[in-house]
Design a protein around this motif. Structure first.
Motif, PDB file in Angstrom:
ATOM      1  N   ALA A  84      -9.345 -39.827 -12.302  1.00  8.80           N
ATOM      2  CA  ALA A  84      -9.816 -40.150 -13.655  1.00  8.80           C
ATOM      3  C   ALA A  84     -11.339 -40.072 -13.737  1.00  8.80           C
ATOM      4  O   ALA A  84     -11.903 -39.865 -14.806  1.00  8.80           O
ATOM      5  N   SER A  85     -12.012 -40.207 -12.576  1.00 12.03           N
ATOM      6  CA  SER A  85     -13.480 -40.147 -12.564  1.00 12.03           C
ATOM      7  C   SER A  85     -13.975 -38.711 -12.412  1.00 12.03           C
ATOM      8  O   SER A  85     -15.171 -38.467 -12.360  1.00 12.03           O
ATOM      9  N   GLY A  86     -13.047 -37.770 -12.322  1.00 16.40           N
ATOM     10  CA  GLY A  86     -13.455 -36.366 -12.259  1.00 16.40           C
ATOM     11  C   GLY A  86     -13.523 -35.807 -10.847  1.00 16.40           C
ATOM     12  O   GLY A  86     -13.790 -34.629 -10.652  1.00 16.40           O
ATOM     13  N   VAL A  87     -13.267 -36.633  -9.830  1.00 12.89           N
ATOM     14  CA  VAL A  87     -13.228 -36.131  -8.446  1.00 12.89           C
ATOM     15  C   VAL A  87     -11.775 -35.762  -8.133  1.00 12.89           C
ATOM     16  O   VAL A  87     -10.849 -36.477  -8.540  1.00 12.89           O
ATOM     17  N   GLU A  88     -11.556 -34.617  -7.451  1.00 19.43           N
ATOM     18  CA  GLU A  88     -10.190 -34.144  -7.208  1.00 19.43           C
ATOM     19  C   GLU A  88      -9.885 -34.099  -5.713  1.00 19.43           C
ATOM     20  O   GLU A  88     -10.032 -33.054  -5.078  1.00 19.43           O
ATOM     21  N   PRO A  89      -9.452 -35.191  -5.126  1.00 15.17           N
ATOM     22  CA  PRO A  89      -9.094 -35.143  -3.690  1.00 15.17           C
ATOM     23  C   PRO A  89      -7.819 -34.314  -3.503  1.00 15.17           C
ATOM     24  O   PRO A  89      -7.028 -34.194  -4.442  1.00 15.17           O
ATOM     25  N   PRO A  90      -7.623 -33.747  -2.310  1.00 14.18           N
ATOM     26  CA  PRO A  90      -6.396 -32.969  -2.091  1.00 14.18           C
ATOM     27  C   PRO A  90      -5.158 -33.859  -2.079  1.00 14.18           C
ATOM     28  O   PRO A  90      -5.221 -35.014  -1.670  1.00 14.18           O
ATOM     29  N   TYR A  91      -4.037 -33.324  -2.562  1.00 13.18           N
ATOM     30  CA  TYR A  91      -2.767 -34.050  -2.481  1.00 13.18           C
ATOM     31  C   TYR A  91      -1.637 -33.042  -2.509  1.00 13.18           C
ATOM     32  O   TYR A  91      -1.824 -31.902  -2.949  1.00 13.18           O
ATOM     33  N   LEU A  92      -0.474 -33.429  -2.025  1.00 12.25           N
ATOM     34  CA  LEU A  92       0.715 -32.594  -2.216  1.00 12.25           C
ATOM     35  C   LEU A  92       1.891 -33.400  -2.761  1.00 12.25           C
ATOM     36  O   LEU A  92       2.493 -33.027  -3.733  1.00 12.25           O
ATOM     37  N   CYS A  93       2.205 -34.536  -2.133  1.00 15.61           N
ATOM     38  CA  CYS A  93       3.454 -35.207  -2.516  1.00 15.61           C
ATOM     39  C   CYS A  93       3.233 -36.429  -3.396  1.00 15.61           C
ATOM     40  O   CYS A  93       4.123 -36.827  -4.123  1.00 15.61           O
ATOM     41  N   ARG A  94       2.093 -37.035  -3.333  1.00 12.55           N
ATOM     42  CA  ARG A  94       1.770 -38.246  -4.084  1.00 12.55           C
ATOM     43  C   ARG A  94       2.782 -39.341  -3.827  1.00 12.55           C
ATOM     44  O   ARG A  94       2.956 -40.236  -4.663  1.00 12.55           O
ATOM     45  N   GLY A  95       3.433 -39.305  -2.683  1.00 11.11           N
ATOM     46  CA  GLY A  95       4.445 -40.304  -2.390  1.00 11.11           C
ATOM     47  C   GLY A  95       4.364 -40.832  -0.967  1.00 11.11           C
ATOM     48  O   GLY A  95       5.329 -41.353  -0.433  1.00 11.11           O
ATOM     49  N   GLY A  96       3.231 -40.680  -0.322  1.00  5.11           N
ATOM     50  CA  GLY A  96       3.053 -41.275   1.001  1.00  5.11           C
ATOM     51  C   GLY A  96       3.727 -40.533   2.131  1.00  5.11           C
ATOM     52  O   GLY A  96       3.912 -41.075   3.219  1.00  5.11           O
ATOM     53  N   ALA A  97       4.096 -39.265   1.897  1.00  4.71           N
ATOM     54  CA  ALA A  97       4.900 -38.567   2.904  1.00  4.71           C
ATOM     55  C   ALA A  97       4.167 -37.453   3.644  1.00  4.71           C
ATOM     56  O   ALA A  97       4.399 -37.249   4.830  1.00  4.71           O
ATOM     57  N   CYS A  98       3.276 -36.730   2.968  1.00  6.67           N
ATOM     58  CA  CYS A  98       2.837 -35.456   3.550  1.00  6.67           C
ATOM     59  C   CYS A  98       1.528 -35.539   4.344  1.00  6.67           C
ATOM     60  O   CYS A  98       1.242 -34.685   5.166  1.00  6.67           O
ATOM     61  N   GLY A  99       0.706 -36.540   4.085  1.00  2.00           N
ATOM     62  CA  GLY A  99      -0.542 -36.677   4.853  1.00  2.00           C
ATOM     63  C   GLY A  99      -1.718 -35.935   4.268  1.00  2.00           C
ATOM     64  O   GLY A  99      -2.830 -36.003   4.790  1.00  2.00           O
ATOM     65  N   GLN A 100      -1.499 -35.203   3.188  1.00  2.00           N
ATOM     66  CA  GLN A 100      -2.562 -34.357   2.653  1.00  2.00           C
ATOM     67  C   GLN A 100      -3.733 -35.174   2.100  1.00  2.00           C
ATOM     68  O   GLN A 100      -4.877 -34.746   2.194  1.00  2.00           O
ATOM     69  N   CYS A 101      -3.479 -36.339   1.524  1.00  2.00           N
ATOM     70  CA  CYS A 101      -4.558 -37.097   0.879  1.00  2.00           C
ATOM     71  C   CYS A 101      -5.199 -38.111   1.819  1.00  2.00           C
ATOM     72  O   CYS A 101      -5.940 -38.993   1.383  1.00  2.00           O
ATOM     73  N   LEU A 102      -4.895 -37.986   3.103  1.00  2.00           N
ATOM     74  CA  LEU A 102      -5.473 -38.892   4.100  1.00  2.00           C
ATOM     75  C   LEU A 102      -7.001 -38.911   3.964  1.00  2.00           C
ATOM     76  O   LEU A 102      -7.645 -37.874   3.945  1.00  2.00           O
ATOM     77  N   THR A 103      -7.564 -40.109   3.850  1.00  2.34           N
ATOM     78  CA  THR A 103      -8.998 -40.241   3.591  1.00  2.34           C
ATOM     79  C   THR A 103      -9.607 -41.226   4.586  1.00  2.34           C
ATOM     80  O   THR A 103      -8.975 -42.216   4.963  1.00  2.34           O
ATOM     81  N   CYS A 104     -10.854 -40.931   5.007  1.00  2.28           N
ATOM     82  CA  CYS A 104     -11.526 -41.817   5.961  1.00  2.28           C
ATOM     83  C   CYS A 104     -12.140 -43.006   5.228  1.00  2.28           C
ATOM     84  O   CYS A 104     -12.786 -42.862   4.193  1.00  2.28           O
TER      85      CYS A 104
END
Lengths: 201, 325, 346
Positions: free
Chosen positions: B263-283
Motif C-alpha cells: 500500500a506504501s508503493g513498495v513491491e516486495p517479491p511474492y508468489l503464494c501469499r500463504g506462507g508456503a513458498c518462501g519467496q517473500c522471505l525478508t531479513c
C-alpha cells in the motif's frame, strides 16, 4: 562412512530402522551384514519378524554372515549366490510390495548403486531408501566412451574392461547408472600416463 | 542477481464472465481475459493470486485453479465465504458482479502432480476440493490411476460432489460429517501398491491427521504431499520501518505486513501469499518485541534465529519492526 | 536481418566461419578485463535488433549446417537424446515453446497453424511439412523433444521440479562443453554441477537453485557461460574425447588464429506450463581468434581475461595446453588502452 567433497556421490547415512514400516525389505552384500546386525539386534523383536533379508556374501567371502543373520530370526532370510541373483530377487519382491514397505541397502558402494537402481525402477524415491556403506572402498565405474562397466576399481586409473581405453576415475557419480565416470586419461597424448596409485582400497 | 527478477507475478486483467453458487458458502467465478484470446496454460495444482480493490485497500488472495487445460478461454476458481476473513472472500461473494474487472497473476504451481507416480490418492476436505478437481482432470488425461476421497460438513456443503460422482463414478468416495461418515484412512493406507502418492488439501487439522497417519503407516515422506494456504492472521497494529526504502508503514489489525508495504508503493517479491513458498522471505534488522512466525516454510532453527520473517503471514508482538527492504 | 543459411562443417575439414555481421553479433561474455564465476542471471527479455538476444530463440546463418551436424551425432550415438518416462508432458511443452517462438519471429522460415490439438508445422530451411496431433506421440516421426530439437539450434535439457530440488530428467545434448547427458540424466542441480570448481564454495549454486525453483511462467531468464575449443567442433563430448582430445596438441603459434575458438553458451531458462518443469537451453556460439581480433575491444580484453584466470578454471575448462600460447598471440593486438564496460563492440 565414505567422506568426500564429491557433490554427486550419494550420502550413505546408515541403516536406521523405520519403526512405522509394515515390512522391512533389506538387500545386503558382504560386510553390509554387520550393518544389518547393528540395526536389528538392539531393535524390538517384531522388527526382525517383519524383515525380509536378501543376502549375498560377495565381497566378504570367504567370511559368511548367514549364520549371524539367521540368529536374528527374520521373517525371511534368503542367501543368494551372487549380486546378480540378489538383484533379480529384489525386483521380484518389489513387484508386489505395498506402500509401507521400507527398503534398506548395505554393502559396498557398487552394490548399493545397483540395488538402488532396482528400487528407482520401481517408482521408489531414493530419499526413501536407507543405505549404509560397508566393506571395500572400491569403485564401480562406467566408461563414458563404450558405456561398459568395470567393477571393483581401486586404482586412480585403470584400463576399461571392455574397450581397453585408459580411464581416469572421475569424482562424479551417477545414481541412475550406479557408477563413477571413467574418462580417457591419455586422449591428448596417447600413452602419456601418470603412474596409477591405489586410492580406493 | 537483481531483485527485479524476483518481484511479484505478471498480472493479467480479467473480466468476470460468470458466477455460480455451487453450495451454501461456495461460489465459482469464471475469469476471461480482457484482452481476448486465451489464458496461459497451467498445470494441475497451480494457483493464481486474485487482486481486488476493496475500498482504498488492495487485497490479493491465492486460489487454486480448477478445470482442465483443454479449456483456456477462461480460468475458474471456487471461493469459500469466510466471514471472519479480512474481506477478500466476502468481497468476491457480495460485491463482485458479472462484467466486473479484476486482475489475476500468472499461475504458480507449488502442488504439482508427481509425474513418476504409479497411482494417486487424492484426499480433500471442504473447499480443499478445488485443486483436486484439476488433478483428477489431468490424471484422467494422462491415463494415470487415481481415487478421490472427499469429506465435507453436511449435504449443503459438498461443492461439486455430484458433478465429480457423475464424471468419475466409483473413483470418487464421499464422506459427510453430519452423517458421521469418516474417511477410512488406515484401511486406505494399508494396501496401496509401491509408487502410490497421496495428495491432501483441506483444513489444517485434517492435513495434519492425514500426513501423520501416512507416516505411521510407514509411508515415506516423499510420497505424502499437502498444500495449505494460510490466510494472514489478524492481530494488534504495529509499525514497520523499511530501512532501504526509507519508509515507515503501519500494519493494521486485519492486514498483513506485505499488504501494508504494498500500500506504501513498495513491491516486495511474492508468489503464494500463504506462507508456503518462501519467496517473500525478508531479513529482520531489528524488532522491539517478538516475531510471530505463522508460515510453514521456515525451519525451526530459522524461526528461533529471529533474523528472517515471511511477511505474507507473519506478524510481531510489539510496536516496531525494522526490515531490510 | 536477412538470413542466408551457410553450408559448412563442424568436423573433419571444419569449414565453419562467421560472416562479418555474425562476428559483430557474437555474444562476447566478458564485461570487464577479468572473469569471475557469478550467477549473472538476467531476464531473457528482447535485446537490440540483430543481436542474439533479439528473440527468445535465436536462429542464425549456421542453422541448417548445425542441424545437419546434430543429425550426424545422433546417428552415431542415440544416447545423446534421452528422456525419463515421466517427462513426456514437458516434452510437449517444449514443442509448443519452440514452434510458437520460431514461427512468430521467423515467419518467412517457419509456420505453425493450430486448430485445437491438430497442428501443422512447416520448416522451410529444412524442407519439413508436418501435420500432427499435439499430445499424441505416435503422430510424429520422433519423440516430441527429439522431433523439435532436431530443428532448433542449441542443446536442451528438461528439468523436473520436486522435493525442493531440480532434476535433469530429459535432454538432447550434441554441442556440449565436455559433459555427458547419458551420465548426468536423473541428477539433481547440485549433482550435475558437481565437477564445477570454486562455484560451490562461493554459494553460487545454492543461490541459483533457490532462484530457479521460483522461476515463473512467462518470465524466462538467461546467462552466458564460456569455454574454449580447438577447431569449430560443436560436438566436444566426453563420449568422443579420445577422438578430439588430441586436437589440443595441434595448436602452434602459426595456426592459433584459425584453430583456437572462444565458445560461448547462451543459457536460457523457461518455466513450462503443463508440466511445471523448466527447460534449460544451452546455445553454443563459436568465434575464431582471427574473427575475434577484428573487434579491437575484444582483442584487447581477451588476453587480459586469460591471464587472470584461477588455476582451477584453467584446468576445468581444459585450457592448460594452449592458454599461454594464445595469450602471447593475442597480446600483439592489445595496445594496453583501457576498454569500455560491457561486452558489446565499441
Amino acid at each position: 562412512m565414505l567422506v568426500s567433497g564429491i557433490k554427486s556421490r550419494p550420502v550413505y547415512t546408515g541403516l536406521i530402522l523405520d519403526p512405522h514400516a509394515e515390512h522391512h525389505l533389506i538387500a545386503v552384500e558382504g560386510e553390509g551384514a554387520l550393518a544389518v546386525l547393528d540395526m536389528l539386534s538392539p531393535a524390538p523383536r517384531d522388527a526382525a519378524e517383519k524383515a525380509t533379508i536378501l543376502y549375498t556374501k560377495a565381497g566378504s567371502a570367504p567370511v559368511d554372515h548367514e549364520g549371524a543373520l539367521a540368529k536374528l530370526h527374520p521373517y525371511r532370510l534368503q542367501p543368494l549366490p551372487t549380486i546378480q541373483t540378489l538383484l533379480i530377487r529384489l525386483q521380484g519382491f518389489l513387484t508386489t510390495a505395498k506402500m509401507g514397505t521400507r527398503i534398506y541397502i548395505a554393502g559396498t558402494e557398487g552394490f548399493i548403486g545397483q540395488a538402488m537402481q532396482v528400487a528407482l525402477n520401481n517408482a521408489i524415491d531414493f530419499h526413501s531408501v536407507r543405505t549404509e556403506h560397508r566393506g571395500s572402498l572400491a569403485r564401480r565405474i562406467q566408461c563414458v566412451h563404450c558405456k561398459g562397466f568395470t567393477e571393483n576399481v581401486t586404482m586412480s586409473h585403470v584400463p576399461c574392461a571392455h574397450c581397453g581405453l585408459n580411464l581416469l576415475v572421475r569424482d562424479h557419480y551417477s545414481r541412475r547408472l550406479g557408477a563413477f565416470q571413467g574418462v580417457c586419461i591419455d586422449a591428448e597424448v596417447p600413452g602419456e600416463l601418470p603412474p596409477a596409485e591405489e586410492i580406493f582400497p | 542477481m537483481s531483485m527485479n527478477l524476483m518481484s511479484g507475478s505478471t498480472e493479467i486483467p480479467v473480466r468476470v464472465a460468470d458466477i455460480v453458487q455451487v453450495s451454501e458458502r461456495v461460489k465459482r467465478f469464471r475469469f476471461e481475459p480482457v484482452a481476448g484470446g486465451s489464458m496461459p496454460v497451467f498445470s494441475a495444482g497451480a494457483h493464481v493470486v486474485v487482486s481486488m480493490n476493496i475500498g482504498s485497500r488492495r487485497a490479493r488472495n491465492p486460489y487454486s485453479l480448477m478445470g482442465s487445460v483443454t479449456d483456456l478461454s477462461a480460468y475458474e476458481i471456487s471461493v469459500l465465504k469466510t466471514v471472519d476473513s479480512r474481506g477478500g472472500s466476502v468481497f468476491l461473494h457480495d460485491s463482485v458482479k458479472i462484467g466486473d474487472q479484476l486482475t489475476v497473476s500468472t499461475p504458480v504451481n507449488l502442488f504439482p502432480v508427481e509425474q513418476r507416480g504409479r497411482k494417486f490418492i487424492l484426499i480433500a476436505g471442504g473447499i480443499g476440493i478445488t485443486p483436486m478437481i484439476a488433478m483428477a482432470e489431468q490424471l484422467t488425461a494422462q491415463k494415470l490411476p487415481f481415487e478421490l476421497h472427499y469429506a465435507y460438513r453436511n449435504d449443503q456443503a459438498g461443492a461439486y460432489a455430484d458433478t465429480l460422482k457423475a464424471r468419475y463414478g466409483h473413483l470418487v468416495h464421499l464422506y459427510i460429517d453430519s452423517r458421521d461418515e469418516r474417511i477410512p484412512l488406515d484401511a486406505l493406507l494399508k494396501n496401496q501398491p509401491l509408487g502410490t502418492h497421496l495428495y491432501v488439501c483441506g483444513p489444517g487439522g485434517m492435513i495434519n491427521w492425514v500426513l501423520e497417519s501416512g507416516r505411521k503407516a510407514g509411508w515415506p515422506e516423499e510420497n505424502l504431499h499437502s498444500e495449505r494456504f494460510l490466510a494472514p492472521p489478524s492481530g494488534k497494529p504495529f509499525s514497520v520501518v523499511l530501512e532501504r526504502s526509507k519508509k515507515t508503514v503501519t500494519v493494521g489489525e486485519h492486514e498483513s505486513i506485505l499488504e501494508a508495504i504494498e500500500a506504501s508503493g513498495v513491491e516486495p517479491p511474492y508468489l503464494c501469499r500463504g506462507g508456503a513458498c518462501g519467496q517473500c522471505l525478508t531479513c529482520v534488522v531489528s524488532c522491539d518485541g517478538t516475531l510471530e512466525h505463522n508460515d510453514h516454510y521456515l525451519a525451526p532453527e530459522e524461526r528461533d534465529g529471529n533474523q528472517k520473517i515471511m511477511i505474507c503471514v507473519s506478524r510481531i508482538k510489539g510496536s516496531n519492526l525494522v526490515l531490510d527492504l | 536481418m536477412n538470413l542466408v543459411f551457410k553450408k559448412e562443417t563442424f568436423r573433419d575439414d571444419f569449414t565453419f566461419k562467421n560472416s562479418p555481421e555474425h562476428v559483430r553479433r557474437f555474444p562476447f561474455p566478458f564485461h570487464e578485463d577479468k572473469y569471475m564465476y557469478t550467477v549473472n542471471i538476467e531476464p531473457h527479455t528482447p535485446g537490440p535488433v540483430n543481436s542474439v538476444f533479439e528473440f527468445p530463440i535465436d536462429v542464425d546463418e549456421h542453422y541448417v549446417s548445425e542441424m545437419e551436424d546434430r543429425a550426424l551425432v545422433l546417428k552415431d550415438d542415440p544416447l545423446r537424446c534421452q528422456a525419463l518416462p515421466h517427462m513426456q508432458l514437458a516434452e510437449w511443452d517444449l514443442v509448443e515453446l519452440l514452434m510458437v517462438s520460431m514461427s512468430e519471429h521467423y515467419p518467412e522460415h517457419f509456420t505453425l497453424t493450430r486448430d485445437g490439438d491438430k497442428w501443422h508445422w512447416i520448416n522451410r530451411p529444412l524442407g519439413i511439412d508436418q501435420q500432427f496431433t499435439f499430445g499424441d506421440t505416435a503422430t510424429l516421426p520422433y519423440p516430441p523433444m527429439e522431433y523439435i530439437t532436431r530443428q532448433c539450434q542449441g542443446d536442451f535439457c528438461l528439468i523436473d521440479q520436486r522435493d525442493g530440488n531440480l532434476w535433469m530428467d530429459a535432454g538432447i545434448v550434441t554441442t556440449q562443453a565436455d559433459w555427458s547427458l547419458d551420465f548426468d540424466i536423473g541428477m539433481n542441480f547440485m549433482e550435475w554441477h558437481g565437477p564445477v570448481p570454486l562455484a560451490h564454495e562461493a554459494g553460487v549454486f545454492d543461490r541459483a537453485l533457490k532462484f530457479l525453483m521460483n522461476l515463473q511462467l512467462g518470465k524466462p531468464v538467461r546467462r552466458l557461460n564460456w569455454t574454449m575449443s580447438i577447431n569449430p567442433r560443436l560436438d566436444t563430448s566426453p563420449e568422443n574425447f579420445h577422438k578430439w582430445g588430441s586436437d589440443r596438441m595441434t595448436v602452434t603459434p602459426e595456426n592459433i588464429g584459425e584453430k583456437v575458438h572462444l565458445r560461448v553458451e547462451l543459457q536460457g531458462l523457461w518455466r513450462l506450463p503443463r508440466s511445471n518443469a523448466i527447460v534449460f537451453s544451452i546455445r553454443c556460439y563459436l568465434i575464431s581468434m582471427n574473427e575475434l581480433v577484428s573487434v579491437p575491444k575484444w582483442a584487447r580484453r581477451m588476453p587480459r581475461v586469460l591471464k587472470n584466470l584461477p588455476p582451477e578454471l584453467i584446468d576445468y575448462k581444459g585450457l592448460s595446453r594452449y592458454r599461454q600460447m594464445t595469450i602471447d598471440w593475442l597480446s600483439r593486438f592489445d595496445d594496453g588502452a583501457p576498454t569500455s564496460p560491457g561486452g558489446q563492440p565499441d
